[in-house]
Design a protein around this motif. Structure first.
Motif, PDB file in Angstrom:
ATOM      1  N   GLY A 141      31.605  38.618  56.431  1.00 53.55           N
ATOM      2  CA  GLY A 141      31.907  37.967  55.745  1.00 53.55           C
ATOM      3  C   GLY A 141      32.451  38.490  54.353  1.00 53.55           C
ATOM      4  N   ARG A 142      31.207  39.424  53.639  1.00 56.20           N
ATOM      5  CA  ARG A 142      31.616  39.498  52.814  1.00 56.20           C
ATOM      6  C   ARG A 142      32.125  41.370  52.967  1.00 56.20           C
ATOM      7  NH1 ARG A 142      25.697  44.284  52.666  1.00 56.20           N
ATOM      8  NH2 ARG A 142      25.722  44.581  54.524  1.00 56.20           N
ATOM      9  N   TRP A 143      32.249  41.722  53.813  1.00 51.30           N
ATOM     10  CA  TRP A 143      33.263  43.109  53.543  1.00 51.30           C
ATOM     11  C   TRP A 143      34.401  42.510  54.082  1.00 51.30           C
ATOM     12  CZ3 TRP A 143      31.649  46.879  51.324  1.00 51.30           C
ATOM     13  CH2 TRP A 143      30.492  47.134  50.937  1.00 51.30           C
ATOM     14  N   LEU A 144      35.068  41.520  54.527  1.00 48.46           N
ATOM     15  CA  LEU A 144      36.245  41.198  54.336  1.00 48.46           C
ATOM     16  C   LEU A 144      36.444  40.094  52.685  1.00 48.46           C
ATOM     17  CD1 LEU A 144      36.284  38.757  57.657  1.00 48.46           C
ATOM     18  CD2 LEU A 144      37.964  41.055  57.101  1.00 48.46           C
ATOM     19  N   TYR A 145      35.630  39.604  52.158  1.00 52.35           N
ATOM     20  CA  TYR A 145      35.805  39.361  50.726  1.00 52.35           C
ATOM     21  C   TYR A 145      36.018  40.206  50.016  1.00 52.35           C
ATOM     22  CZ  TYR A 145      34.242  36.943  46.582  1.00 52.35           C
ATOM     23  OH  TYR A 145      34.418  36.056  45.309  1.00 52.35           O
ATOM     24  N   GLY A 146      34.932  41.385  50.558  1.00 58.62           N
ATOM     25  CA  GLY A 146      35.219  42.780  49.534  1.00 58.62           C
ATOM     26  C   GLY A 146      36.610  43.165  50.040  1.00 58.62           C
ATOM     27  N   LEU A 147      37.030  43.807  50.699  1.00 61.98           N
ATOM     28  CA  LEU A 147      39.110  43.491  51.346  1.00 61.98           C
ATOM     29  C   LEU A 147      39.120  43.258  50.022  1.00 61.98           C
ATOM     30  CD1 LEU A 147      40.438  45.581  52.506  1.00 61.98           C
ATOM     31  CD2 LEU A 147      39.839  44.080  53.954  1.00 61.98           C
ATOM     32  N   GLY A 148      39.637  41.700  50.090  1.00 60.57           N
ATOM     33  CA  GLY A 148      40.652  41.319  49.633  1.00 60.57           C
ATOM     34  C   GLY A 148      40.278  41.529  48.157  1.00 60.57           C
ATOM     35  N   ALA A 149      39.083  41.907  47.490  1.00 57.55           N
ATOM     36  CA  ALA A 149      38.629  41.713  45.894  1.00 57.55           C
ATOM     37  C   ALA A 149      39.286  43.182  45.417  1.00 57.55           C
ATOM     38  CB  ALA A 149      37.553  42.188  45.913  1.00 57.55           C
ATOM     39  N   ILE A 150      39.079  43.892  46.647  1.00 56.84           N
ATOM     40  CA  ILE A 150      39.880  45.674  46.197  1.00 56.84           C
ATOM     41  C   ILE A 150      41.363  45.576  46.177  1.00 56.84           C
ATOM     42  CG2 ILE A 150      39.928  47.762  47.432  1.00 56.84           C
ATOM     43  CD1 ILE A 150      36.518  47.934  47.995  1.00 56.84           C
ATOM     44  N   THR A 151      42.093  44.964  47.147  1.00 58.15           N
ATOM     45  CA  THR A 151      42.940  44.775  47.485  1.00 58.15           C
ATOM     46  C   THR A 151      44.031  44.006  46.114  1.00 58.15           C
ATOM     47  OG1 THR A 151      43.173  44.636  49.558  1.00 58.15           O
ATOM     48  CG2 THR A 151      45.157  43.662  48.834  1.00 58.15           C
ATOM     49  N   ALA A 152      43.445  43.094  45.376  1.00 57.59           N
ATOM     50  CA  ALA A 152      43.518  42.182  44.457  1.00 57.59           C
ATOM     51  C   ALA A 152      43.995  43.757  43.665  1.00 57.59           C
ATOM     52  CB  ALA A 152      42.993  42.043  43.910  1.00 57.59           C
ATOM     53  N   SER A 153      42.511  44.611  43.068  1.00 58.37           N
ATOM     54  CA  SER A 153      43.021  45.455  41.792  1.00 58.37           C
ATOM     55  C   SER A 153      43.833  46.849  42.339  1.00 58.37           C
ATOM     56  CB  SER A 153      41.130  45.723  41.772  1.00 58.37           C
ATOM     57  OG  SER A 153      41.260  46.946  40.987  1.00 58.37           O
ATOM     58  N   PHE A 154      43.870  46.976  43.552  1.00 57.28           N
ATOM     59  CA  PHE A 154      44.827  48.085  43.781  1.00 57.28           C
ATOM     60  C   PHE A 154      46.610  47.075  43.566  1.00 57.28           C
ATOM     61  CE2 PHE A 154      42.293  51.125  45.865  1.00 57.28           C
ATOM     62  CZ  PHE A 154      42.480  51.494  45.879  1.00 57.28           C
ATOM     63  N   THR A 155      46.299  46.347  44.077  1.00 61.77           N
ATOM     64  CA  THR A 155      48.066  45.038  43.453  1.00 61.77           C
ATOM     65  C   THR A 155      48.045  45.279  42.554  1.00 61.77           C
ATOM     66  OG1 THR A 155      48.021  43.816  45.847  1.00 61.77           O
ATOM     67  CG2 THR A 155      49.365  43.026  44.184  1.00 61.77           C
ATOM     68  N   TRP A 156      47.216  44.911  41.093  1.00 58.02           N
ATOM     69  CA  TRP A 156      46.936  44.777  40.007  1.00 58.02           C
ATOM     70  C   TRP A 156      47.739  45.546  39.278  1.00 58.02           C
ATOM     71  CZ3 TRP A 156      48.486  41.300  36.131  1.00 58.02           C
ATOM     72  CH2 TRP A 156      48.298  42.004  35.274  1.00 58.02           C
ATOM     73  N   PHE A 157      47.000  46.801  39.578  1.00 59.53           N
ATOM     74  CA  PHE A 157      46.582  47.954  38.664  1.00 59.53           C
ATOM     75  C   PHE A 157      48.064  49.185  38.980  1.00 59.53           C
ATOM     76  CE2 PHE A 157      42.100  47.832  37.650  1.00 59.53           C
ATOM     77  CZ  PHE A 157      42.323  47.441  36.649  1.00 59.53           C
ATOM     78  N   PHE A 158      49.090  49.270  39.752  1.00 57.99           N
ATOM     79  CA  PHE A 158      49.958  49.536  40.427  1.00 57.99           C
ATOM     80  C   PHE A 158      51.003  48.629  40.270  1.00 57.99           C
ATOM     81  CE2 PHE A 158      47.203  52.674  42.868  1.00 57.99           C
ATOM     82  CZ  PHE A 158      48.596  53.488  43.231  1.00 57.99           C
ATOM     83  N   ALA A 159      51.289  47.225  40.083  1.00 57.37           N
ATOM     84  CA  ALA A 159      51.964  46.461  39.717  1.00 57.37           C
ATOM     85  C   ALA A 159      51.709  47.164  38.170  1.00 57.37           C
ATOM     86  CB  ALA A 159      51.584  44.890  39.400  1.00 57.37           C
ATOM     87  N   LEU A 160      50.586  46.728  36.717  1.00 58.12           N
ATOM     88  CA  LEU A 160      50.955  46.634  35.889  1.00 58.12           C
ATOM     89  C   LEU A 160      51.713  48.642  35.206  1.00 58.12           C
ATOM     90  CD1 LEU A 160      50.282  46.140  32.444  1.00 58.12           C
ATOM     91  CD2 LEU A 160      47.829  46.835  33.076  1.00 58.12           C
ATOM     92  N   GLY A 161      50.948  49.478  35.408  1.00 58.61           N
ATOM     93  CA  GLY A 161      51.336  50.617  35.652  1.00 58.61           C
ATOM     94  C   GLY A 161      52.645  51.226  35.896  1.00 58.61           C
TER      95      GLY A 161
END
Length: 198
Positions: A141-161
């Motif tokens: 589960g750790r890499w699935l959790y990491g994938l979710g966290a990384i996806t959130a980062s991409f989503t946020w920064f692209f939306a903000l920018g």
């Protein structure tokens, strides 16, 4: 589900207005090198989160020297940027979003890297906290959790920018930029001071 848990936790950590977000917002409003900036932020988060999952967080928390370097270097960087933002805000004839040429890409990316890697809290949030939460999910589960966290980062920064550019009409007036830069200066100086508190 690990992916959703990672996404929600990561998003809750990065949405708060901080030095990096303020910088991305400003670049988005100026529509200046937005893609390189958001990619720098998101890929950096991906690297840091992955490092935390691989065990770097435990190593960092044992090194007082590394924490001190990040702490004092980050504070100095933030105070410098706060001073520059204050200068932009209070000088006569403050600039607008379009009345000067864009800054060099190299300079913008280096500044973005500074906001990312000279902030000790980014290590606590991504490497230590998200890394340890991911590792609680076990091997599968750790890499699935990491994938979710990384996806959130991409989503946020692209939306903000990219979506902040929709406010460009509001920021066509010099007064609006003065307010924004005043706010950025206050945020940077406050974060730098907080960083130095025991």
């Amino acid at each position: 589900m690990p992916v959703l848990a990672g996404f929600a936790t990561s998003l809750s950590l990065i949405v708060a207005i901080g030095a990096q977000n303020a910088f991305v917002l400003r670049q988005g409003l100026r529509r200046e090198h937005v893609l390189p900036v958001v990619l720098t932020c998101a890929l950096s988060d991906a690297l840091l989160i992955s490092s935390g999952i691989l065990g770097l967080g435990a190593l960092l928390t044992r090194s007082q020297l590394a924490l001190d370097i990040a702490k004092f270097g980050g504070a100095a960087f933030l105070y410098t940027y706060a001073a520059l933002a204050a200068k932009r805000a209070f000088k006569p004839g403050a600039i607008t979003a379009t009345d000067r040429g864009p800054a060099a890409l190299r300079s913008v990316v280096l500044t973005c890297l500074g906001f990312t890697y000279l902030n000790p809290h980014v290590y606590l949030d991504t490497v230590v906290l998200l890394g340890s939460l991911a590792n609680q999910r076990g091997t599968d589960g750790r890499w699935l959790y990491g994938l979710g966290a990384i996806t959130a980062s991409f989503t946020w920064f692209f939306a903000l920018g990219f979506f902040s550019g929709r406010l460009a009409k509001v920021f066509s007036r010099p007064r609006a930029w003065q307010f924004l830069d005043s706010g950025i200066a206050l945020i940077m100086a406050t974060l730098a001071t907080w960083m130095l508190l025991p």
